[in-house]
Design a protein around this motif. Structure first.
Motif, PDB file in Angstrom:
ATOM      1  N   ARG A   2      27.381  60.581  94.750  1.00 44.84           N
ATOM      2  CA  ARG A   2      27.671  59.551  95.755  1.00 44.84           C
ATOM      3  C   ARG A   2      26.404  59.137  96.472  1.00 44.84           C
ATOM      4  O   ARG A   2      25.382  59.833  96.452  1.00 44.84           O
ATOM      5  CB  ARG A   2      28.687  60.072  96.773  1.00 44.84           C
ATOM      6  CG  ARG A   2      30.066  60.350  96.200  1.00 44.84           C
ATOM      7  CD  ARG A   2      30.994  60.805  97.291  1.00 44.84           C
ATOM      8  NE  ARG A   2      31.104  59.777  98.331  1.00 44.84           N
ATOM      9  CZ  ARG A   2      31.675  60.005  99.503  1.00 44.84           C
ATOM     10  NH1 ARG A   2      32.154  61.193  99.801  1.00 44.84           N
ATOM     11  NH2 ARG A   2      31.753  59.049 100.388  1.00 44.84           N
ATOM     12  N   ASN A   3      26.443  57.991  97.139  1.00 44.74           N
ATOM     13  CA  ASN A   3      25.307  57.531  97.928  1.00 44.74           C
ATOM     14  C   ASN A   3      25.096  58.469  99.107  1.00 44.74           C
ATOM     15  O   ASN A   3      25.971  58.616  99.951  1.00 44.74           O
ATOM     16  CB  ASN A   3      25.575  56.102  98.421  1.00 44.74           C
ATOM     17  CG  ASN A   3      24.355  55.525  99.106  1.00 44.74           C
ATOM     18  OD1 ASN A   3      23.301  56.141  99.129  1.00 44.74           O
ATOM     19  ND2 ASN A   3      24.508  54.326  99.645  1.00 44.74           N
ATOM     20  N   THR A   4      23.941  59.088  99.142  1.00 50.99           N
ATOM     21  CA  THR A   4      23.688  60.068 100.201  1.00 50.99           C
ATOM     22  C   THR A   4      22.784  59.531 101.293  1.00 50.99           C
ATOM     23  O   THR A   4      22.373  60.275 102.174  1.00 50.99           O
ATOM     24  CB  THR A   4      23.039  61.318  99.594  1.00 50.99           C
ATOM     25  OG1 THR A   4      21.812  60.943  98.938  1.00 50.99           O
ATOM     26  CG2 THR A   4      23.966  61.980  98.595  1.00 50.99           C
ATOM     27  N   ALA A  72      26.408  73.782  88.424  1.00 48.43           N
ATOM     28  CA  ALA A  72      27.242  74.343  89.497  1.00 48.43           C
ATOM     29  C   ALA A  72      26.795  73.832  90.862  1.00 48.43           C
ATOM     30  O   ALA A  72      27.617  73.506  91.728  1.00 48.43           O
ATOM     31  CB  ALA A  72      27.171  75.875  89.454  1.00 48.43           C
ATOM     32  N   GLY A  73      25.481  73.752  91.050  1.00 50.08           N
ATOM     33  CA  GLY A  73      24.964  73.243  92.328  1.00 50.08           C
ATOM     34  C   GLY A  73      25.320  71.795  92.536  1.00 50.08           C
ATOM     35  O   GLY A  73      25.665  71.369  93.642  1.00 50.08           O
ATOM     36  N   LYS A  74      25.224  70.990  91.437  1.00 47.49           N
ATOM     37  CA  LYS A  74      25.604  69.586  91.549  1.00 47.49           C
ATOM     38  C   LYS A  74      27.078  69.436  91.895  1.00 47.49           C
ATOM     39  O   LYS A  74      27.462  68.576  92.690  1.00 47.49           O
ATOM     40  CB  LYS A  74      25.306  68.860  90.241  1.00 47.49           C
ATOM     41  CG  LYS A  74      23.824  68.704  89.948  1.00 47.49           C
ATOM     42  CD  LYS A  74      23.607  67.987  88.618  1.00 47.49           C
ATOM     43  CE  LYS A  74      22.123  67.811  88.335  1.00 47.49           C
ATOM     44  NZ  LYS A  74      21.868  67.147  87.034  1.00 47.49           N
ATOM     45  N   ASP A  78      28.397  67.592  95.205  1.00 46.43           N
ATOM     46  CA  ASP A  78      29.318  66.456  95.159  1.00 46.43           C
ATOM     47  C   ASP A  78      30.588  66.745  95.931  1.00 46.43           C
ATOM     48  O   ASP A  78      31.129  65.869  96.625  1.00 46.43           O
ATOM     49  CB  ASP A  78      29.658  66.108  93.708  1.00 46.43           C
ATOM     50  CG  ASP A  78      28.453  65.548  92.955  1.00 46.43           C
ATOM     51  OD1 ASP A  78      27.525  65.061  93.640  1.00 46.43           O
ATOM     52  OD2 ASP A  78      28.448  65.606  91.722  1.00 46.43           O
ATOM     53  N   ALA A  79      31.073  67.966  95.833  1.00 44.50           N
ATOM     54  CA  ALA A  79      32.304  68.334  96.546  1.00 44.50           C
ATOM     55  C   ALA A  79      32.103  68.288  98.045  1.00 44.50           C
ATOM     56  O   ALA A  79      32.971  67.819  98.788  1.00 44.50           O
ATOM     57  CB  ALA A  79      32.756  69.730  96.108  1.00 44.50           C
TER      58      ALA A  79
END
Length: 295
Positions: A2-4, A72-74, A78-79
């Motif tokens: 997503r746009n961060t 896993a980190g991604k 994202d979550a």
């Protein structure tokens, strides 16, 4: 992903773009007001470019950090970004409750009999913002009707006359306090010690060479008698000091080097010489001048 990019960076950028567009396309006249002040325009453009650069750098760094994560980190990243704040969740829940809409699992309960080529219509309530806005417009219309049609409230012409009167009072008040707006027609004799003291300083710097310190005259005329070449009184003296003496001879026009307020001060000080006895008075010049009485 997503746009961060944080909204506190995006919102100022959008704001400045909107301001510039509105100023350019909406401002009346031959050119926008911003174009008349290049320094302000350049400053806003500089701020806009800086904000865009900051957002671009922040976005690049965020993407680099994101790409350095394992799968896993991604997923965890994202979550976490997909979670909405409690305030946003609360607002959505309240809005849905006010809307009275059914969840998609229960929409079969509010399906109407209308059927247009397989398209069915739901019997949902109107959005609360629309419904309450409609009620508010009805209340406003009733109040407006009674105020202006029943009780004969002020019309637009009456309001315009009121605004003209208020503007006239404001202009007069401004003229009263803005001494540098004084001219030949509006000047009045100053009697306060601060004004006369300042007038004395101006006289000593600019006028002594021609009129002497006691006003007895030298190159210039005597200021202590009742004779005046170009008329006496505060208005005539102000005009003479401002515009200068007779063509080809006489005093220069001091409006080039003195402010209107300063001319009023020195003119008021000059009139203080009336009736005094100088050490070496110059013979009278001009005609006897008397203040015209207003009946």
């Amino acid at each position: 992903m997503r746009n961060t990019i944080p909204s506190w960076l995006r919102i100022p950028v959008v704001f400045f773009i909107i301001v510039l567009l509105i100023e350019y396309f909406v401002e009346s006249g031959d050119q926008p007001a911003f174009m008349e002040q290049p320094a302000i325009l350049l400053f806003l453009l500089l701020v806009l470019l800086v904000l865009i650069a900051i957002e671009a750098i922040a976005g690049s760094l965020s993407n680099i950090l994101y790409q350095s994560l394992d799968d896993a980190g991604k997923a965890r990243y994202d979550a976490s970004n997909q979670k909405e704040s409690k305030l946003v969740v609360w607002i959505k829940e309240k809005y849905i409750k006010l809307l009275g809409s059914k969840p998609i699992q229960e929409e079969h309960e509010i399906i109407l009999d209308h059927n247009y080529d397989g398209i069915k219509e739901l019997d949902n309530d109107l959005p609360p913002w629309w419904l309450y806005g409609f009620y508010a417009s009805i209340i406003f219309a009733v109040i407006y009707l009674f105020k202006y049609e029943v009780f004969d409230g002020d019309s637009q012409f009456d309001e315009l006359d009121t605004e003209y009167a208020e503007a006239k009072i404001a202009i007069e008040e401004y003229k009263r306090t803005a001494k540098d707006l004084v001219d030949f027609n509006t000047v009045e004799l100053l009697t306060e010690a601060s004004d006369l003291n300042n007038g004395k300083k101006i006289f000593e710097v600019n006028c002594i060479a021609c009129h002497q310190a006691d006003g007895g005259g030298g190159i210039g005329p005597n200021l202590t008698d009742t004779h005046w070449i170009l008329g006496g009184g505060i208005k005539n003296v102000f005009k003479t000091v401002s515009e200068g003496g007779r063509d080809g001879k006489g005093m220069i026009a001091w409006k080039q080097s003195l402010k209107p307020a300063e001319i009023a001060q020195v003119a008021s000080y000059v009139l203080q010489f009336q009736g005094t006895t100088p050490a070496q008075p110059k013979p009278a010049e001009g005609d006897v001048w008397k203040e015209e009485s207003i009946d």
